[in-house]
Write a protein that holds these residues in place. Structure first.
Motif, PDB file in Angstrom:
ATOM      1  N   LEU A 120       1.165  12.119  -3.067  1.00  0.00           N
ATOM      2  CA  LEU A 120      -0.261  12.134  -3.378  1.00  0.00           C
ATOM      3  C   LEU A 120      -1.081  12.321  -2.106  1.00  0.00           C
ATOM      4  N   LEU A 121      -0.641  11.723  -1.020  1.00  0.00           N
ATOM      5  CA  LEU A 121      -1.307  11.897   0.269  1.00  0.00           C
ATOM      6  C   LEU A 121      -1.182  13.345   0.729  1.00  0.00           C
ATOM      7  N   THR A 122       0.019  13.904   0.660  1.00  0.00           N
ATOM      8  CA  THR A 122       0.257  15.288   1.070  1.00  0.00           C
ATOM      9  C   THR A 122      -0.610  16.254   0.268  1.00  0.00           C
ATOM     10  N   ALA A 123      -0.791  15.966  -1.031  1.00  0.00           N
ATOM     11  CA  ALA A 123      -1.582  16.843  -1.900  1.00  0.00           C
ATOM     12  C   ALA A 123      -3.089  16.620  -1.759  1.00  0.00           C
ATOM     13  N   GLY A 124      -3.491  15.657  -0.938  1.00  0.00           N
ATOM     14  CA  GLY A 124      -4.913  15.388  -0.749  1.00  0.00           C
ATOM     15  C   GLY A 124      -5.547  14.665  -1.912  1.00  0.00           C
ATOM     16  N   LEU A 125      -4.767  13.899  -2.661  1.00  0.00           N
ATOM     17  CA  LEU A 125      -5.270  13.221  -3.852  1.00  0.00           C
ATOM     18  C   LEU A 125      -5.656  11.768  -3.613  1.00  0.00           C
ATOM     19  N   ILE A 126      -5.511  11.284  -2.411  1.00  0.00           N
ATOM     20  CA  ILE A 126      -5.958   9.935  -2.081  1.00  0.00           C
ATOM     21  C   ILE A 126      -7.294  10.077  -1.366  1.00  0.00           C
ATOM     22  N   ASP A 127      -8.318   9.466  -1.922  1.00  0.00           N
ATOM     23  CA  ASP A 127      -9.666   9.574  -1.369  1.00  0.00           C
ATOM     24  C   ASP A 127      -9.920   8.555  -0.264  1.00  0.00           C
ATOM     25  N   GLU A 128      -9.423   7.348  -0.473  1.00  0.00           N
ATOM     26  CA  GLU A 128      -9.634   6.286   0.503  1.00  0.00           C
ATOM     27  C   GLU A 128      -8.377   5.463   0.661  1.00  0.00           C
ATOM     28  N   LEU A 129      -8.250   4.887   1.840  1.00  0.00           N
ATOM     29  CA  LEU A 129      -7.138   4.001   2.172  1.00  0.00           C
ATOM     30  C   LEU A 129      -7.739   2.679   2.614  1.00  0.00           C
ATOM     31  N   MET A 130      -7.437   1.621   1.880  1.00  0.00           N
ATOM     32  CA  MET A 130      -7.844   0.271   2.272  1.00  0.00           C
ATOM     33  C   MET A 130      -6.566  -0.452   2.668  1.00  0.00           C
ATOM     34  N   LEU A 131      -6.342  -0.498   3.959  1.00  0.00           N
ATOM     35  CA  LEU A 131      -5.098  -1.023   4.513  1.00  0.00           C
ATOM     36  C   LEU A 131      -5.341  -2.419   5.078  1.00  0.00           C
ATOM     37  N   PHE A 132      -4.666  -3.388   4.524  1.00  0.00           N
ATOM     38  CA  PHE A 132      -4.756  -4.755   4.998  1.00  0.00           C
ATOM     39  C   PHE A 132      -3.566  -5.021   5.905  1.00  0.00           C
ATOM     40  N   VAL A 133      -3.842  -5.184   7.177  1.00  0.00           N
ATOM     41  CA  VAL A 133      -2.790  -5.406   8.160  1.00  0.00           C
ATOM     42  C   VAL A 133      -2.573  -6.906   8.279  1.00  0.00           C
ATOM     43  N   VAL A 134      -1.361  -7.324   7.925  1.00  0.00           N
ATOM     44  CA  VAL A 134      -0.974  -8.728   7.966  1.00  0.00           C
ATOM     45  C   VAL A 134      -0.394  -9.010   9.347  1.00  0.00           C
ATOM     46  N   PRO A 135      -0.839 -10.065  10.011  1.00  0.00           N
ATOM     47  CA  PRO A 135      -0.353 -10.353  11.358  1.00  0.00           C
ATOM     48  C   PRO A 135       1.069 -10.921  11.357  1.00  0.00           C
ATOM     49  N   ARG A 136       2.011 -10.089  10.936  1.00  0.00           N
ATOM     50  CA  ARG A 136       3.435 -10.438  10.924  1.00  0.00           C
ATOM     51  C   ARG A 136       4.241  -9.208  11.300  1.00  0.00           C
ATOM     52  N   LEU A 137       5.339  -9.428  11.975  1.00  0.00           N
ATOM     53  CA  LEU A 137       6.297  -8.366  12.280  1.00  0.00           C
ATOM     54  C   LEU A 137       7.532  -8.621  11.428  1.00  0.00           C
ATOM     55  N   LEU A 138       7.912  -7.648  10.619  1.00  0.00           N
ATOM     56  CA  LEU A 138       9.092  -7.801   9.768  1.00  0.00           C
ATOM     57  C   LEU A 138      10.352  -7.263  10.435  1.00  0.00           C
ATOM     58  N   GLY A 139      10.209  -6.251  11.273  1.00  0.00           N
ATOM     59  CA  GLY A 139      11.370  -5.691  11.954  1.00  0.00           C
ATOM     60  C   GLY A 139      12.122  -4.647  11.150  1.00  0.00           C
ATOM     61  N   ALA A 140      12.057  -4.732   9.832  1.00  0.00           N
ATOM     62  CA  ALA A 140      12.729  -3.778   8.949  1.00  0.00           C
ATOM     63  C   ALA A 140      12.136  -3.944   7.560  1.00  0.00           C
ATOM     64  N   GLY A 141      12.342  -2.942   6.721  1.00  0.00           N
ATOM     65  CA  GLY A 141      11.858  -3.047   5.359  1.00  0.00           C
ATOM     66  C   GLY A 141      11.504  -1.698   4.779  1.00  0.00           C
TER      67      GLY A 141
END
Length: 177
Positions: A120-141
């Motif tokens: 959807l991102l590649t096709a330009g179909l996402i208008d907005e991104l609301m990204l909540f950055v959590v102050p944690r490092l997972l290392g993998a996932g």
């Protein structure tokens, strides 16, 4: 035309879930804090979910979005009878979302995951991104993004931080390709 907004949390190192698909690492908000969730939901009336994200949500208890029209993209039938508000879609997500955006309605919430978000991102179909950055490092996932065909510029609409270290990065993306 309806907007598609990817409203999602990620660890500081870019993962949306642990390697086993768990989101148990997400913090419990301080009492009374919802990070703008209720305000966001007030404008939305539909959700888009990949199969793995749907399974994660449905296995965590009562279906949380009964008043929305919920579209789950999967080539497999559901393991159990879904809530009446849930429709399983086997069609191409890009073509389906193009048609859905043209219909009347409110905001379309792209819940995740990255396998659904990337085309959807590649096709330009996402208008907005609301990204909540959590102050944690997972290392993998499970990564926030899968491979993208080309770089995309983003326009910062706003940022917000909370005392617990949670940070919102709200971006507008380029119009449909």
């Amino acid at each position: 035309m309806r907007k598609v907004i990817l409203y999602i949390a990620t660890s500081l190192d870019g993962y949306i879930a642990s390697p086993d698909g768990s989101v148990e690492w997400l913090p419990t908000p301080p009492s009374g804090e919802d990070y703008g969730y209720a305000e966001f939901l007030a404008d939305a009336d539909a959700t888009l979910l990949g199969r793995a994200t749907y399974e994660q949500v449905v296995n965590s208890g009562e279906w949380p979005y009964p008043s929305f029209t919920n579209y789950v993209f999967s080539h497999q039938p559901p393991r159990q009878e879904p809530h009446a508000s849930v429709q399983f879609i086997s069609a191409d997500p890009v073509a389906f979302v193009r048609q859905l955006r043209a219909q009347p309605g409110g905001t379309i919430w792209l819940i995740g995951g990255s396998t659904l978000a990337s085309p959807l991102l590649t096709a330009g179909l996402i208008d907005e991104l609301m990204l909540f950055v959590v102050p944690r490092l997972l290392g993998a996932g499970i990564p926030l993004w899968r491979h993208q065909e080309h770089a995309q510029p983003l326009h910062l609409l706003r940022t917000q931080t909370w005392p617990d270290g949670m940070t919102l990065l709200h971006y507008q993306l380029p119009k449909e390709a």
